[in-house]
Motif scaffolding. Structure first.
Motif, PDB file in Angstrom:
ATOM      1  N   LEU A  80       0.805  -1.213   0.000  1.00  0.00           N
ATOM      2  CA  LEU A  80       0.000   0.000   0.000  1.00  0.00           C
ATOM      3  C   LEU A  80       0.837   1.263   0.000  1.00  0.00           C
ATOM      4  N   PRO A  82       4.007   3.707  -1.342  1.00  0.00           N
ATOM      5  CA  PRO A  82       4.806   3.929  -2.540  1.00  0.00           C
ATOM      6  C   PRO A  82       6.122   3.159  -2.504  1.00  0.00           C
ATOM      7  N   ALA A  85       5.232  -0.996  -3.178  1.00  0.00           N
ATOM      8  CA  ALA A  85       4.143  -1.348  -4.087  1.00  0.00           C
ATOM      9  C   ALA A  85       4.343  -2.702  -4.744  1.00  0.00           C
ATOM     10  N   GLU A  89       0.937  -9.960  -3.257  1.00  0.00           N
ATOM     11  CA  GLU A  89      -0.435  -9.966  -2.755  1.00  0.00           C
ATOM     12  C   GLU A  89      -0.568 -11.060  -1.705  1.00  0.00           C
TER      13      GLU A  89
ATOM     14  N   ARG B 142       0.532   8.680   1.688  1.00  0.00           N
ATOM     15  CA  ARG B 142       0.398   7.248   1.470  1.00  0.00           C
ATOM     16  C   ARG B 142      -1.066   6.799   1.429  1.00  0.00           C
ATOM     17  N   VAL B 143      -1.257   5.704   0.770  1.00  0.00           N
ATOM     18  CA  VAL B 143      -2.610   5.170   0.600  1.00  0.00           C
ATOM     19  C   VAL B 143      -3.234   4.808   1.942  1.00  0.00           C
ATOM     20  N   THR B 144      -2.393   4.414   2.865  1.00  0.00           N
ATOM     21  CA  THR B 144      -2.932   3.996   4.165  1.00  0.00           C
ATOM     22  C   THR B 144      -3.631   5.143   4.895  1.00  0.00           C
ATOM     23  N   VAL B 156      -9.305   0.546  -2.002  1.00  0.00           N
ATOM     24  CA  VAL B 156      -7.856   0.332  -1.943  1.00  0.00           C
ATOM     25  C   VAL B 156      -7.506  -1.062  -2.469  1.00  0.00           C
ATOM     26  N   GLN B 157      -8.348  -2.038  -2.145  1.00  0.00           N
ATOM     27  CA  GLN B 157      -8.118  -3.375  -2.683  1.00  0.00           C
ATOM     28  C   GLN B 157      -8.164  -3.342  -4.214  1.00  0.00           C
ATOM     29  N   TRP B 159      -7.540  -0.776  -6.092  1.00  0.00           N
ATOM     30  CA  TRP B 159      -6.358  -0.047  -6.569  1.00  0.00           C
ATOM     31  C   TRP B 159      -5.139  -0.955  -6.617  1.00  0.00           C
ATOM     32  N   LYS B 160      -5.046  -1.809  -5.632  1.00  0.00           N
ATOM     33  CA  LYS B 160      -3.877  -2.681  -5.565  1.00  0.00           C
ATOM     34  C   LYS B 160      -3.761  -3.586  -6.780  1.00  0.00           C
ATOM     35  N   ALA B 161      -4.899  -3.845  -7.421  1.00  0.00           N
ATOM     36  CA  ALA B 161      -4.881  -4.740  -8.572  1.00  0.00           C
ATOM     37  C   ALA B 161      -4.602  -3.998  -9.877  1.00  0.00           C
ATOM     38  N   ALA B 165      -0.927   0.972  -8.883  1.00  0.00           N
ATOM     39  CA  ALA B 165      -0.179   0.495  -7.723  1.00  0.00           C
ATOM     40  C   ALA B 165       1.216   0.047  -8.143  1.00  0.00           C
ATOM     41  N   ASP B 166       1.286  -0.615  -9.298  1.00  0.00           N
ATOM     42  CA  ASP B 166       2.597  -1.046  -9.786  1.00  0.00           C
ATOM     43  C   ASP B 166       3.527   0.151  -9.977  1.00  0.00           C
ATOM     44  N   ARG B 168       3.341   2.881  -8.383  1.00  0.00           N
ATOM     45  CA  ARG B 168       3.402   3.622  -7.117  1.00  0.00           C
ATOM     46  C   ARG B 168       2.627   4.938  -7.189  1.00  0.00           C
TER      47      ARG B 168
END
Lengths: 562, 347
Positions: A80, A82, A85, A89, B142-144, B156-157, B159-161, B165-166, B168
């Motif tokens: 989560l 930067p 990243a 998972e 930060r995303v948190t 957020v889940q 976004w992670k996919a 996210a890759d 950043r």
């Protein structure tokens, strides 16, 4: 050395001053997990917090569910941030009652007597093909009921069984009743997509209520009350709950009786309601069958239902699994609310368990437990002492929830005045502002004869803060201080800084309840300004609505109360 | 001798700390209020940011009419957690936020994101000379920081996919861009998102085509949302509607043809409420393209106008007749929605 110490002391003192300058910016001390309680008198010991959920589940031999979603992952910042990243998972974990993986299903019968497995499958097949053979098949099962019980329970995990086969399995497994069989049937009642099969499973559970340990299905049925949409299935869920001496579904049962004669759900509801009322009358030792209103009143007051000592370890395990679902590990509130819903519908005995949960070291567990007790109302009154202690919880949010719970569990009971005293004690001098607002709001929700009118009036008159005034307003209105509160509330409707929406909610609620002629006349005008056809106003329309309502009340209501 | 030495050290120390703290004027202005209790205190020094925030959905999260209706005036207490949250740094980054009892009308305010557990302020640059004495906390970007509320519905889940996210690119890159394109200008505190239709338009594309038989179809694709489309609240929905139009129909101020046939619902993109157990989620995830044929024979042989509209409630509220409970009863798809994209498919 001494002289050298002087400037060092000076520096330290100055540093301390700087530090306190920064620290003073905080409105309240930081909440701590243990130790002294911020804002509490020195003689009030801090509540000792411990991992109550974990230790209780361990004692009951129950393995806690793995967190369904992401709280732990979020806390660890995995993926989560930067800087992180690219972190892998984590496995998507899910948990749901009654579900089993294909592997588990294949392994369902492993280790069981193959002769009994063959017997089970043969009888299911026979009954499915020839329903007339059911009685004979039942006798076969009953003859070996103790030996075959585990095999029957395992039969529900066999993959690919069609609804007819499941019904046959339910019929047969009720002949070898056990807590595991009950749990499997409850899973069918809760999750199967066929309405008729859920109805049947819910009914079948009622026939098992006398078997020790089967009460563990109660929380699952309570959750079903929230989601069941089929009226007849709802009837059987409610009826079966009553068989376990839980009357949470009585209102829904009563509501379903409104369906016309000839409607299967309506007919079932009328028949089952009569039985439920009769059973409740026997529990209350009334000598006659009470009506629905009387039963609901007794249930809500905590006068109906089993004692805690009657709860099986299986049921306690299920209850504590629900308490574990209240924790911060469960990120999405929809799962938390499912647990809160089921817990809040348990009988009065559960309040003793919830009182323990208020001492858990997870503030989310404590907060949501307090909210459960608030929803329970007087059914949760045996948790009184623990709720009072929670008014001095290390976390402000828990204190606030405890304040509202305290008023709810004592409403209409002889402990209401003790609750009032505890809340008034809490808002003395050093009380953090957050907690003060919460306690005043709770006091404002007390019944008219319990509202501490004098104290609230003094507070209202001595503070310019909208939060406190708005929190005190409902109680003061019910205590007859309209001339003090209404002018301010009406002005607040148009305040640029304050809480116009909150004032509008308080005024609307008061107008709907007030019985004076002026209030009734104002209520019509008030409602006339509401959005029509349930259309939601825009922000500008809402502002105009409040202005119009303020104008109306100044013209119609204020002259009458002055 | 020792006394003289001590006095010299004392004077030196006084000078040192005076220099550290700045001029007397600066020192006085740096005193600040005794405690930070309201976002209104921030306005004195941060007027531009305050005004941006004041116009944002965050500032309106307690008073928003839709929210008040859907939460039954917050009788549903779960809603309070995110609509009047305690400071995120106090609750813990990535933790589910906890509710405030006071100042609820300020909604998601300055203190929610910036207030530290010790009562100080988190900022992007430490500065002891100003009133709030911010200390650098990199977690602000930060995303948190956002997740405590915005992962309630798995944004957020989602976004992670994504490739966001890759790469950043967190929430800030889209929802708190630099005000003037440079770090010196600071970040925009209106925090545009689903309430800003121009931003919604950048999330998806709508294209139309027809096959050899003349059957038209549209493709809606999530090309720019760093998460599902729509996301966050389950009340949000996006609908596709179509109708026949004449070839030369002019486009009106509302962005669609001034005249045409009756509107027909084609598809809804939405995550259902928990009680809507008979519905499945049709959220359009990042990178997903969804082809939707218009199978009605009436759509063949004449130009077809297709619109993608965005809604913040799942219901259509006709101001004349009330809420249309069923999509087939909706007379005007634009009565309670905003146009995202339009395409006309020629026959």
């Amino acid at each position: 050395m001494k002289l050298c110490a002087l400037p060092i002391a000076f520096l330290l003192g100055l540093t301390g001053t700087l530090g306190s300058c920064g620290d003073s910016a905080g409105s309240e001390p930081t909440a701590t997990k243990a130790g002294s309680v911020p804002g509490a008198p020195s003689d009030v010991p801090a509540r000792v917090l411990e991992d109550v959920v974990g230790s209780t589940l361990a004692r009951l031999g129950v393995e806690a569910r793995v967190s369904e979603l992401s709280a732990a992952e979020l806390r660890a910042d995995t993926g989560l941030l930067p800087d992180d990243a690219s972190a892998p998972e984590t496995e998507d974990r899910t948990s749901d009652e009654g579900s089993s993986s294909p592997e588990e299903a294949v392994e369902a019968d492993e280790g069981l007597d193959p002769e009994f497995v063959e017997m089970r499958e043969g009888l299911i097949s026979w009954v499915s093909d020839s329903p007339d053979s059911l009685d004979t098949a039942k006798k076969d099962i009953a003859a070996v009921k103790d030996e075959i019980a585990a095999v029957m329970a395992a039969g529900f995990s066999v993959e690919g069984r069609d609804p007819t086969g499941l019904k046959a399995l339910i019929d047969l497994s009720t002949q070898s009743p056990s807590p595991d069989v009950a749990a499997e049937i409850a899973a069918v009642a809760a999750t199967h997509e066929e309405d008729w099969l859920r109805r049947y499973a819910a009914w079948a559970l009622g026939t098992l209520s006398a078997t020790p340990g089967t009460d563990r299905v109660v929380p699952l049925l309570l959750r079903r009350l929230k989601y069941e949409r089929d009226p007849e299935a709802l009837v059987w869920v409610s009826s079966t709950l009553a068989a376990f001496e839980n009357y949470a579904g009585t209102q829904q049962l009563y509501d379903t009786t409104a369906l016309p004669a000839g409607d299967p759900a309506g007919d079932a509801a009328r028949g089952q309601l009569a039985l439920v009322l009769q059973r409740a009358g026997e529990s209350l030792r009334l000598g006659e069958t009470p009506d629905t209103k009387a039963v609901l009143a007794a249930w809500n007051a905590g006068r109906l239902g089993r004692a805690r000592s009657a709860a099986s370890d299986g049921l306690l395990g299920e209850v504590w699994m629900l308490v574990a679902d209240l924790s911060g590990e469960h990120f999405q509130l929809r799962g938390v609310d499912d647990a809160r819903h089921a817990l809040s519908l348990l009988g009065p005995w559960a309040a003793e368990e919830l009182a323990l949960a208020l001492g858990d070291d997870d503030e989310y567990v404590r907060l949501h437990t307090a909210q459960v007790l608030e929803r329970m109302g007087p059914r949760g009154q045996t948790a009184f002492d623990s709720v009072v202690a929670s008014l001095r919880d290390p976390h402000d949010a828990v204190c606030g929830a405890a304040a509202e719970a305290l008023v709810a569990i004592t409403r209409g009971t002889d402990r209401a005045s003790a609750a009032r005293t505890a809340l008034l004690d809490r808002i003395t001098a050093k009380c953090p502002y957050e907690i003060k607002v919460a306690c005043v709001r709770a006091l404002g929700h007390m019944q008219p004869d319990q509202v501490p009118a004098e104290e609230l009036r003094g507070l209202f008159e001595s503070t310019p803060l909208s939060d406190l005034r708005l929190a005190a307003a409902p109680g003061l209105l019910r205590a007859g201080s309209e001339s003090l509160v209404l002018p301010w509330l009406i002005d607040e409707l148009e305040a640029s800084v304050g809480d116009p929406a909150g004032a509008e909610a308080v005024l609307g609620d008061w107008l709907a309840r007030a019985d004076s002629e002026a209030a009734r006349a104002s209520l019509d005008a008030w409602r006339g300004h509401a959005a029509q056809n349930r259309v939601v106003h825009t922000a500008a329309e809402a502002k105009a609505r409040r202005a119009a309502r303020a104008k109306t009340l100044r013209e119609t209501l204020l002259p009458a109360i002055r | 001798m020792r006394l003289v030495f001590g006095i010299i050290v004392l004077i030196a120390a006084t000078w040192f700390f005076s220099a550290l703290l700045g001029t007397p004027e600066e020192t006085a202005s740096a005193q600040g209020p005794a405690e930070w209790v309201s976002s209104q205190q921030c306005a004195e020094c941060h007027e531009q940011i305050y005004n941006e925030w004041k116009e944002s959905p965050h500032a309106n999260s307690w008073n928003n009419e839709d929210v008040r209706v859907q939460s039954d005036d917050f009788a549903n207490k779960d809603c309070i957690d995110c609509h009047a949250p305690r400071p995120v740094f106090e609750t813990g980054l990535g933790e589910r936020v906890l509710p405030r009892a006071a100042r609820r009308s300020e909604g998601v305010d300055c203190l929610t994101c910036h207030m530290l557990p010790d009562g100080g302020m988190a900022g992007t640059i430490s500065n002891p000379r100003v009133a709030c004495k911010p200390v650098t906390r990199r977690e602000l970007r930060r995303v948190t920081l956002c997740a405590g509320c915005h992962d309630q519905h798995k944004t957020v889940q989602q976004w992670k996919a994504t490739t966001f996210a890759d790469h950043r690119d967190g929430c800030m890159e889209c929802h708190m861009p630099y005000r003037d394109g440079t770090p010196e200008g600071g970040r925009l505190h209106t925090m545009p998102g689903g309430h800003y239709i121009e931003m919604v338009k950048t999330a998806v594309t709508l294209t139309g085509t027809k096959d050899e038989s003349g059957q038209p179809s549209v493709t809606v694709a999530n090309v720019g949302g760093g998460h599902a489309y729509p996301t966050d609240e389950r009340s949000r929905a996006s609908d596709l509607w179509w109708r026949t139009v004449s070839a030369d129909a002019p486009v009106g101020d509302d962005g669609v043809a001034e005249s045409g046939g009756e509107w027909h619902h084609l598809h809804r993109i939405r995550d259902p409420y928990r009680h809507e157990t008979d519905m499945v989620s049709t959220l359009l995830h990042f990178g997903e393209s969804r082809v939707l044929p218009i199978e009605d024979p009436a759509a063949q042989g004449s130009p077809v106008e297709v619109v993608l509209v965005y809604k913040r409630t799942p219901y259509y509220r006709d101001k004349e007749t009330g809420i249309a409970q069923h999509l087939e009863d909706v007379a005007d798809p634009f009565d309670d929605s905003e146009l995202v994209h339009r395409v006309v498919i020629e026959p």
